[in-house]
Design a protein around this motif. Structure first.
Motif, short mmCIF file in Angstrom:
data_model
loop_
_atom_site.label_atom_id
_atom_site.label_comp_id
_atom_site.label_asym_id
_atom_site.label_seq_id
_atom_site.Cartn_x
_atom_site.Cartn_y
_atom_site.Cartn_z
N MET A 133 -35.59 -16.58 106.13
CA MET A 133 -34.95 -17.65 106.91
C MET A 133 -35.30 -17.49 108.38
N ALA A 134 -35.47 -18.62 109.06
CA ALA A 134 -35.76 -18.59 110.50
C ALA A 134 -34.61 -17.95 111.26
N ALA A 135 -34.92 -17.41 112.43
CA ALA A 135 -33.91 -16.74 113.24
C ALA A 135 -32.84 -17.73 113.69
N LEU A 136 -31.60 -17.26 113.72
CA LEU A 136 -30.49 -18.10 114.17
C LEU A 136 -30.73 -18.51 115.62
N SER A 192 -33.04 -20.80 116.37
CA SER A 192 -34.35 -21.41 116.46
C SER A 192 -34.26 -22.88 116.11
N SER A 193 -35.32 -23.63 116.36
CA SER A 193 -35.29 -25.07 116.06
C SER A 193 -35.15 -25.32 114.57
N ASP A 194 -35.62 -24.37 113.73
CA ASP A 194 -35.48 -24.52 112.28
C ASP A 194 -34.15 -24.03 111.76
N HIS A 195 -33.42 -23.29 112.60
CA HIS A 195 -32.13 -22.74 112.16
C HIS A 195 -31.14 -22.76 113.33
N PRO A 196 -30.74 -23.99 113.77
CA PRO A 196 -29.82 -24.08 114.92
C PRO A 196 -28.47 -23.43 114.63
N ALA A 197 -27.89 -22.85 115.67
CA ALA A 197 -26.52 -22.36 115.55
C ALA A 197 -25.57 -23.55 115.53
N LEU A 251 -25.41 -27.94 124.79
CA LEU A 251 -26.51 -28.83 124.41
C LEU A 251 -27.59 -28.97 125.48
N SER A 252 -27.30 -28.51 126.70
CA SER A 252 -28.28 -28.64 127.79
C SER A 252 -29.02 -27.34 128.07
N GLN A 253 -28.53 -26.22 127.53
CA GLN A 253 -29.18 -24.93 127.79
C GLN A 253 -30.44 -24.78 126.93
N SER A 254 -31.32 -23.87 127.34
CA SER A 254 -32.60 -23.71 126.65
C SER A 254 -32.75 -22.35 125.97
N ARG A 255 -31.69 -21.55 125.98
CA ARG A 255 -31.79 -20.21 125.39
C ARG A 255 -31.90 -20.28 123.87
N LEU A 256 -31.07 -21.14 123.26
CA LEU A 256 -30.99 -21.24 121.81
C LEU A 256 -30.87 -22.70 121.40
N SER A 257 -31.25 -22.98 120.19
CA SER A 257 -31.02 -24.31 119.62
C SER A 257 -29.61 -24.33 119.02
#
Length: 468
Positions: free
Chosen positions: A1-4, A6-11, A30-36
């Protein structure tokens, strides 16, 4: 599974409470760029915006323009709104752990603090919180009634909410008809016999909690003269020393403003608003029929306390105020949330930098923001940095692999669960239709909007608009 994250596995994050604190948290996430991250924002009511809709006074429309920012947040990718869904009733903590990685609560401070004096429960002794929610058309308070058939009203407290209550009681009908005040409140205020409004502060002018713009407005009411006793406007020695060593420009300006009120000459306006300082109610008298018949006040003196603070100390001087209606506005407190720790003394969920704590240790996956986090302090804008602090903790924890481990990877699964528990759930598009209906009705009357004041009316309007 993609990392939590990531764009494939959003938190996946759930936020309960769609007021300013909830929206600012959603916006930061929703405006930060650290995580999806995706955000589902829930509210007990079908309509969003919390106290901006049901707490900000109807004659302060400019303040309500902040909702334009929240509406932009709602348009961000990854945002969903679920209105008419109540935590602890439709969804429980066990459900959320199966669908989200983190849950943030921004449910506010929903009840008022009590005075703790004899007679507080007499008829015509009211909560300012209830009165504000009532005249703003909050569905949970629309059934209340307030007896305004007496001439003298006492408002206990000198915060912005107390000022709002005083101002609404003193507004003319021409002024109120141009606002979004609830129609039933407008009708009741049109019949009001109130002529004297007295605001009571237990400390002095330098310690008054209301802001300068709010105070200035009290001296500019078309329908009410302002009055302050010169001896109560004058600073006591403790306040003078504090202002000289620790005060700021805004406080000095407030003191000057109140001193100016003490020099005002009555002009014969239909109502009089009196600001009192260094007095505390110690008893509400029974008029013989179970209603308030007067207020006994004790005069206070200020003493210096730790940390540069002051505390009021009762003297042996008393007086009687012939008020037959009392509004209590001495602070607010949150209510416990199922499954979360709660500090009864402070009326908040205990936390550290937004992380919910129990016995001093962080509780995995749970966070708080706004008044349920810090207590009822600050203004609407205070919630923005407060939310940022919480969001930073949330992101740090996600990067450290903290949070819940949902049993489902399907973001749509929560929608199916909600539909089984609450078929009358409201989405953002539904709210936009309600908003359009309210503003259209208001435009026809020269008002900002005419609010739906019951959940039933909101749901019926949505059904009718869908059928059309």
């Amino acid at each position: 599974m993609a990392a939590l994250g990531s764009s494939d596995h959003p938190a996946r994050v759930a936020i309960f409470g769609a007021g300013p604190a909830g929206f600012y948290a959603a916006g930061h996430l929703l405006s930060q760029s650290r995580l999806s991250v995706t955000v589902d924002l829930f509210d007990k009511l079908p309509v969003p915006y919390g106290l901006v809709r049901s707490g900000v006074a109807p004659d302060h429309q400019k303040i309500k323009n902040v909702t334009r920012i929240y509406a932009k947040i709602a348009k961000r990718p990854g945002f969903r709104f679920f209105g008419n869904v109540e935590y602890g009733r439709h969804l429980h903590l066990a459900d959320l752990k199966q669908h989200y990685h983190q849950v943030c609560f921004s449910t506010g401070a929903q009840v008022d603090r009590r005075l703790g004096i004899p007679g507080e429960d007499l008829l015509r002794s009211y909560s300012a919180t209830d009165f504000v929610a009532w005249y703003n058309g909050h569905p949970d308070y629309r059934h209340l009634s307030f007896d305004l058939s007496h001439e003298c009203v006492a408002v206990v407290g000198v915060g912005n909410v107390a000022v709002d209550v005083c101002r609404i009681l003193c507004r003319t009908m021409d002024e109120l008809r141009r606002t979004d005040i609830a129609d039933y409140a407008l009708e009741a205020l049109a019949e009001s016999k109130v002529r004297q409004v007295v605001m009571l502060g237990r400390r002095g002018p330098a310690q008054a909690a209301f802001t300068n713009p709010e105070a200035k407005e009290l001296g500019q009411l078309p329908g009410a003269d302002i009055h302050v006793k010169p001896e109560e406007a004058a600073l006591d020695p403790v306040s003078s020393a504090w202002l000289e060593t620790s005060g700021n420009r805004l406080t000095a300006k407030k003191v000057g403003l109140i001193d100016g009120f003490s020099k005002c000459v009555p002009t014969g306006k239909p109502r009089c608003l009196t600001l009192r300082f260094l007095v505390s109610p110690v008893m509400l008298h029974d008029d013989g029929t179970g209603g308030v018949g007067g207020v006994r006040l004790v005069h206070n003196e200020l003493q210096a306390a730790k940390g540069g603070r002051t505390r009021p100390v009762a003297t042996d001087r008393y007086e009687e105020l012939p008020a037959h209606v009392v509004f209590r506005s001495v602070g607010y407190r949150g209510v416990p949330l199922p499954g979360l720790p709660f500090n009864e003394s402070w009326g908040v969920v205990p936390s550290d930098s937004g992380r919910v704590t129990e016995n001093g240790s962080p509780v995995n996956g749970l966070y708080v923001g706004g008044w349920i986090k810090r207590g009822p302090t600050g203004v609407i804008g205070t919630n923005k940095p407060d939310a940022l602090e919480t969001v930073r903790s949330m992101l740090d924890d996600l990067e450290g692999q903290g949070g819940f481990q949902p049993g489902t990877a399907d973001r749509a699964a929560i929608e199916d669960l909600i539909q089984t528990r609450q078929p009358q759930v409201i989405c953002w598009a539904d709210w936009e239709r309600l908003n359009a209906l309210e503003t259209a009705a208001g435009a026809a009357q020269g008002r900002p909007r005419v609010k739906f004041v019951s959940v039933e009316d909101m749901l019926a309007a949505l059904r009718q608009s869908t059928a059309a």
